[in-house]
Design a protein around this motif. Structure first.
Motif, PDB file in Angstrom:
ATOM      1  N   TYR A 210      -8.478   7.932 -10.497  1.00 28.26           N
ATOM      2  CA  TYR A 210      -7.347   8.832 -10.710  1.00 28.26           C
ATOM      3  C   TYR A 210      -6.045   8.295 -10.096  1.00 28.26           C
ATOM      4  CZ  TYR A 210      -4.428  13.002 -10.624  1.00 28.26           C
ATOM      5  OH  TYR A 210      -3.380  13.877 -10.789  1.00 28.26           O
ATOM      6  N   PRO A 211      -6.044   7.833  -8.822  1.00 30.55           N
ATOM      7  CA  PRO A 211      -4.783   7.320  -8.256  1.00 30.55           C
ATOM      8  C   PRO A 211      -4.222   6.138  -9.041  1.00 30.55           C
ATOM      9  CG  PRO A 211      -6.381   7.698  -6.517  1.00 30.55           C
ATOM     10  CD  PRO A 211      -7.115   7.825  -7.812  1.00 30.55           C
ATOM     11  N   LEU A 212      -5.093   5.228  -9.518  1.00 28.07           N
ATOM     12  CA  LEU A 212      -4.606   4.068 -10.270  1.00 28.07           C
ATOM     13  C   LEU A 212      -3.897   4.497 -11.556  1.00 28.07           C
ATOM     14  CD1 LEU A 212      -7.547   1.495  -9.936  1.00 28.07           C
ATOM     15  CD2 LEU A 212      -5.305   1.370  -8.852  1.00 28.07           C
ATOM     16  N   ARG A 213      -4.430   5.535 -12.187  1.00 26.66           N
ATOM     17  CA  ARG A 213      -3.832   5.982 -13.452  1.00 26.66           C
ATOM     18  C   ARG A 213      -2.467   6.650 -13.244  1.00 26.66           C
ATOM     19  NH1 ARG A 213      -9.545   7.548 -15.010  1.00 26.66           N
ATOM     20  NH2 ARG A 213     -10.252   5.769 -16.252  1.00 26.66           N
TER      21      ARG A 213
ATOM     22  N   GLU B 123      -2.537  -0.031   1.317  1.00 29.17           N
ATOM     23  CA  GLU B 123      -1.676   1.143   1.124  1.00 29.17           C
ATOM     24  C   GLU B 123      -0.860   0.995  -0.160  1.00 29.17           C
ATOM     25  OE1 GLU B 123       2.355   3.038   3.183  1.00 29.17           O
ATOM     26  OE2 GLU B 123       1.153   1.553   4.292  1.00 29.17           O
ATOM     27  N   TYR B 124      -0.832   2.077  -0.980  1.00 24.95           N
ATOM     28  CA  TYR B 124       0.025   2.154  -2.169  1.00 24.95           C
ATOM     29  C   TYR B 124       1.206   3.075  -1.833  1.00 24.95           C
ATOM     30  CZ  TYR B 124      -3.752   0.314  -5.190  1.00 24.95           C
ATOM     31  OH  TYR B 124      -4.714  -0.463  -5.796  1.00 24.95           O
ATOM     32  N   PRO B 125       2.350   2.531  -1.413  1.00 21.76           N
ATOM     33  CA  PRO B 125       3.487   3.395  -1.052  1.00 21.76           C
ATOM     34  C   PRO B 125       3.961   4.282  -2.199  1.00 21.76           C
ATOM     35  CG  PRO B 125       3.819   1.160  -0.245  1.00 21.76           C
ATOM     36  CD  PRO B 125       2.645   1.112  -1.151  1.00 21.76           C
ATOM     37  N   MET B 126       3.949   3.739  -3.452  1.00 24.06           N
ATOM     38  CA  MET B 126       4.433   4.524  -4.589  1.00 24.06           C
ATOM     39  C   MET B 126       3.502   5.693  -4.896  1.00 24.06           C
ATOM     40  SD  MET B 126       5.719   1.506  -7.160  1.00 24.06           S
ATOM     41  CE  MET B 126       6.281   2.685  -8.394  1.00 24.06           C
ATOM     42  N   LEU B 127       2.211   5.516  -4.644  1.00 27.74           N
ATOM     43  CA  LEU B 127       1.237   6.577  -4.915  1.00 27.74           C
ATOM     44  C   LEU B 127       1.039   7.488  -3.720  1.00 27.74           C
ATOM     45  CD1 LEU B 127      -1.570   4.519  -6.719  1.00 27.74           C
ATOM     46  CD2 LEU B 127       0.122   6.015  -7.771  1.00 27.74           C
ATOM     47  N   LYS B 128       1.622   7.078  -2.565  1.00 20.63           N
ATOM     48  CA  LYS B 128       1.387   7.784  -1.304  1.00 20.63           C
ATOM     49  C   LYS B 128      -0.125   7.914  -1.038  1.00 20.63           C
ATOM     50  CE  LYS B 128       5.724  10.363  -1.199  1.00 20.63           C
ATOM     51  NZ  LYS B 128       6.282   9.510  -0.113  1.00 20.63           N
ATOM     52  N   LEU B 129      -0.787   6.753  -1.119  1.00 23.02           N
ATOM     53  CA  LEU B 129      -2.227   6.683  -0.881  1.00 23.02           C
ATOM     54  C   LEU B 129      -2.518   5.542   0.088  1.00 23.02           C
ATOM     55  CD1 LEU B 129      -5.205   7.504  -1.644  1.00 23.02           C
ATOM     56  CD2 LEU B 129      -5.085   5.667  -3.348  1.00 23.02           C
ATOM     57  N   ALA B 130      -3.319   5.826   1.113  1.00 22.99           N
ATOM     58  CA  ALA B 130      -3.749   4.795   2.054  1.00 22.99           C
ATOM     59  C   ALA B 130      -5.277   4.756   2.079  1.00 22.99           C
ATOM     60  CB  ALA B 130      -3.211   5.076   3.453  1.00 22.99           C
ATOM     61  N   VAL B 131      -5.815   3.557   2.129  1.00 18.31           N
ATOM     62  CA  VAL B 131      -7.264   3.358   2.204  1.00 18.31           C
ATOM     63  C   VAL B 131      -7.547   2.580   3.484  1.00 18.31           C
ATOM     64  CG1 VAL B 131      -9.313   2.403   1.087  1.00 18.31           C
ATOM     65  CG2 VAL B 131      -7.452   3.337  -0.315  1.00 18.31           C
ATOM     66  N   LEU B 132      -8.402   3.127   4.347  1.00 21.73           N
ATOM     67  CA  LEU B 132      -8.710   2.490   5.629  1.00 21.73           C
ATOM     68  C   LEU B 132     -10.182   2.094   5.691  1.00 21.73           C
ATOM     69  CD1 LEU B 132      -6.873   4.812   8.195  1.00 21.73           C
ATOM     70  CD2 LEU B 132      -6.052   2.699   7.171  1.00 21.73           C
ATOM     71  N   SER B 133     -10.451   1.014   6.399  1.00 20.92           N
ATOM     72  CA  SER B 133     -11.829   0.587   6.632  1.00 20.92           C
ATOM     73  C   SER B 133     -12.129   0.660   8.128  1.00 20.92           C
ATOM     74  CB  SER B 133     -12.039  -0.847   6.136  1.00 20.92           C
ATOM     75  OG  SER B 133     -11.352  -1.763   6.978  1.00 20.92           O
ATOM     76  N   GLU B 134     -13.396   0.589   8.461  1.00 24.24           N
ATOM     77  CA  GLU B 134     -13.788   0.616   9.874  1.00 24.24           C
ATOM     78  C   GLU B 134     -13.224  -0.574  10.635  1.00 24.24           C
ATOM     79  OE1 GLU B 134     -17.752   2.822  11.143  1.00 24.24           O
ATOM     80  OE2 GLU B 134     -18.134   1.160   9.782  1.00 24.24           O
ATOM     81  N   SER B 135     -13.141  -1.739   9.972  1.00 24.75           N
ATOM     82  CA  SER B 135     -12.620  -2.921  10.661  1.00 24.75           C
ATOM     83  C   SER B 135     -11.148  -2.745  11.019  1.00 24.75           C
ATOM     84  CB  SER B 135     -12.809  -4.170   9.795  1.00 24.75           C
ATOM     85  OG  SER B 135     -12.119  -4.044   8.569  1.00 24.75           O
ATOM     86  N   ASP B 136     -10.419  -1.924  10.247  1.00 22.60           N
ATOM     87  CA  ASP B 136      -9.022  -1.637  10.602  1.00 22.60           C
ATOM     88  C   ASP B 136      -8.955  -0.847  11.911  1.00 22.60           C
ATOM     89  OD1 ASP B 136      -8.038  -2.774   8.202  1.00 22.60           O
ATOM     90  OD2 ASP B 136      -8.475  -0.924   7.132  1.00 22.60           O
ATOM     91  N   ILE B 137      -9.950   0.015  12.111  1.00 18.43           N
ATOM     92  CA  ILE B 137      -9.937   0.881  13.289  1.00 18.43           C
ATOM     93  C   ILE B 137     -10.543   0.188  14.507  1.00 18.43           C
ATOM     94  CG2 ILE B 137     -10.692   3.112  14.222  1.00 18.43           C
ATOM     95  CD1 ILE B 137     -10.953   4.072  11.294  1.00 18.43           C
ATOM     96  N   PHE B 138     -11.739  -0.366  14.306  1.00 25.13           N
ATOM     97  CA  PHE B 138     -12.491  -0.901  15.445  1.00 25.13           C
ATOM     98  C   PHE B 138     -12.473  -2.419  15.536  1.00 25.13           C
ATOM     99  CE2 PHE B 138     -14.682   3.036  14.030  1.00 25.13           C
ATOM    100  CZ  PHE B 138     -14.337   3.830  15.112  1.00 25.13           C
ATOM    101  N   GLY B 139     -11.857  -3.083  14.566  1.00 20.85           N
ATOM    102  CA  GLY B 139     -11.844  -4.538  14.554  1.00 20.85           C
ATOM    103  C   GLY B 139     -13.084  -5.080  13.863  1.00 20.85           C
TER     104      GLY B 139
END
Length: 655
Positions: free
Chosen positions: A6-9, A464-480
């Protein structure tokens, strides 16, 4: 998977990208892509086709893409490239063929799939897929099959005949039973015969030899990438001998007598191997002698039903040129020295030819930077505004601050977590900080602005898609990212030798029948007009032992460089036999001590551990792979022992 589709569309360019990719063959460019976001975008664009083929620059990047894409498509397969220079010495050859055959099986059975490979995986010559389809053997419960004919057929398919089946690619014939371990199956298959009738077909455990389940049929795919019937084998021998004769004459005319003799010896050895064995192993480099027409792996995919995606096209070109140059240089050197025949130097498609074939398919090139190149004629270019996510350095405070900022901006957030238990707890902890977070398993649920959806899955890096105002996070982003500990290398008194590269002249070695000697290198010895390579081992009192170079398994390295110098044994003496007798006596003594020890252990009670806690379950769910049946059984049995009064004594081994 509307959570991700849905966000991609909602992207203005996405529908145009879809139409451009589907409209006509050609290569389009999509710039601005980053890391794991490429897998997300490929999943979105690839919905209209049965097959998606993703090309990476190297094996490492292919594996990263494979790990990311498996979340979006369970039927994702990794197609490894062969080492085209050292194809005959690849110790992982059987496992590699097994992975490749899994892909071929998927294509032949018509299952929708995503295939990920590196650019050099498309550069080697392979036989047409139709020949593999025609070679597949299907045996039903009601089939009439002659056992010896089946054994001959299995050998022609590349299966190795052994006394007992232990590994994939093997088969054994015992009485009225044929055991086969297909490359495409987790367990071997046992077929019991009553004369020429099939009495039963069942899978069994290779270690215990116990039956697992009854089967209605067995489907046997080849165990080799070169399949030879009698006619193809005979024609191949004729071509090899003809080319070998011409090459030997050419080298002799150039004054290279030794090299000419080497070619003659090579030709003779290949002929003998083909004449006296039914198998087709270690012949990958000779594919041009057996097949008039070969194809690239790309040709296995129907043009009308496949999308191709290139990860960083400039890197693909650079890697392909490197592989091509290394292969050409190596082959030129080997040709001049008589180690290969001319047609063996032509088993590689050039990288530009591969890219040319791709340009005639429905193809999308994904890259970080927008660029132009003479090698890539892009029909249309798009640019996406995508950002990488900055890591939070294991700081929960930094994470919550960033999530609050995204909430104020109206962002929706998807947060990947490798453990279901931890994902649920993380969602609760974020709610405690005043954030609208929840754990969700419904992949059709669309995240709304201001929401944080925590989902169970693995992703290498966020985006992060700034135009869609959507962020996708992974565990490695948080804990390394997890760092693998380097294991200390142990020095063993006996070390198995797998390759000549592990031996240096002067090393102490142990022969299983003759004892300790010194490795003195490889020498060519002529016996009955045949020149072969022999390993020379020096023993005490000037004794020398010559062993065929193909019999490395009878030798072990004595010890590491810092070990005490051993006493050499004498050939023909009883010294080594006496040593082995002493060792057997010592082993028997240890065995008696162990029997006494275990009797005492049985009479006592051990510590009783409690059942699994939520922390234990969370830890187990972090394991990024699906356990095999054997692994699950071992885990359950170990836990039962720990929770009982029995003193546990287990050794669990794995490769």
């Amino acid at each position: 998977m509307q959570t991700f589709l849905y966000p991609l569309r909602q992207l203005g360019e996405f529908e145009t990208m879809e139409e451009t990719l589907a409209a006509q063959p050609g290569m389009m460019q999509i710039a601005g892509c980053v890391d794991s976001q490429k897998a997300h975008l490929i999943y979105g664009l690839g919905q209209r086709k049965k097959y998606r083929v993703i090309l990476a620059a190297n094996e490492l990047k292919a594996k990263e893409l494979y790990e990311d894409y498996r979340f979006f498509d369970e039927n994702t397969l990794l197609y490894p490239a062969k080492d085209l220079i050292f194809f005959s010495a690849d110790v992982h050859g059987n496992y590699l063929v097994r992975q490749r055959m899994e892909v071929w099986k998927t294509l032949l059975e018509g299952e929708p799939a995503t295939i990920i490979t590196s650019i050099d995986g498309c550069m080697d010559r392979v036989m047409p897929l139709e020949l593999i389809r025609d070679s597949v053997v299907k045996i039903h419960q009601t089939s009439m099959v002659e056992m010896e004919a089946l054994a001959v057929r299995l050998a022609a398919l590349g299966y190795e005949r052994t006394a007992q089946v232990e590994a994939s690619g093997q088969f054994a014939v015992r009485g009225g039973i044929v055991d086969i371990f297909p490359l495409t199956e987790e367990n071997p298959i046992r077929i019991e015969f009553w004369d020429n009738e099939i009495d039963s077909i069942r899978s069994f455990d290779a270690d215990s030899q116990r039956s697992i389940e009854n089967l209605s049929e067995a489907v046997l795919y080849p165990a080799s990438e070169i399949l030879l019937d009698k006619k193809r084998r005979r024609k191949g021998i004729e071509k090899i001998e003809k080319e070998g004769k011409l090459q030997a004459q050419k080298l002799a005319q150039d004054g290279k007598t030794e090299e000419s003799g080497r070619v003659k010896s090579l030709t003779r050895e290949i002929r003998e191997r083909l004449e006296y064995t039914e198998g087709s192993g270690s012949l990958d480099g000779f594919i041009n002698y057996f097949y008039d027409s070969t194809v690239s792996f790309l040709d296995y995919f129907p043009a009308e039903d496949t999308y191709f995606f290139l990860d960083e096209p400039s890197r693909l070109l650079e890697k392909g040129e490197s592989v091509e140059a290394e292969f050409r240089d190596s082959m030129e050197n080997r040709l001049s020295k008589g180690y290969v025949l001319p047609s063996q130097a032509d088993i590689l498609y050039g990288v530009r030819e591969v890219l040319g074939r791709l340009s005639r398919r429905h193809c999308a090139a994904l890259s970080i930077m927008e660029g132009k190149s003479r090698e890539f004629n892009f029909s249309r270019s798009f640019y996406l505004n995508v950002k990488s996510v900055t890591g939070f350095q294991n700081s929960f405070e930094m994470l919550t601050d960033e999530l609050k900022q995204w909430k104020r901006k109206g962002y929706g957030v998807l947060l990947f977590c490798g453990s279901k238990t931890r994902a649920q707890r993380l969602a609760q902890e974020l709610r405690d900080f005043g954030l609208s977070s929840f754990y969700n398993e419904d992949m059709d649920r669309v995240v709304q602005r201001g929401e944080i959806m925590v989902i169970h899955g693995n992703l290498k890096r966020g985006y992060e898609y700034p135009m869609l105002k959507l962020a996708v996070l992974s565990e490695s982003d948080i804990f390394g990212e997890k760092k693998n500990r380097k294991k200390k290398r142990k020095v063993y008194e006996g070390q198995q030798i797998h390759s000549f590269s592990e031996l240096n002249v002067g090393d102490y070695v142990v022969h299983e029948n003759h004892g300790v000697g010194i490795y003195r290198g490889i020498e060519k010895v002529e016996i009955d007009r045949t020149v072969k390579d022999y390993i020379k081992i020096e023993y005490a009192a000037g004794g020398n032992l010559y062993i065929l170079a193909t019999q490395l398994e009878v030798l072990q390295k004595y010890a590491g460089a810092d070990a005490k110098r051993p006493k050499l044994n004498r050939l023909g003496s009883q010294e080594w036999n006496k040593t082995k007798t002493k060792v057997r006596g010592a082993v028997q003594e240890v065995a008696r001590d162990l029997v006494e020890l275990y009797a005492k252990r049985q009479a006592r009670e051990g510590h009783v551990y409690g059942p699994d806690t939520v922390w234990q379950k969370e830890f187990e769910e972090m394991f990024p792979f699906e356990e095999t049946e054997d692994q699950t059984l071992a885990i359950e049995a170990t836990k039962r022992d720990m929770e009982s009064t029995k003193i546990m004594d287990r050794l669990i081994c794995g490769d």
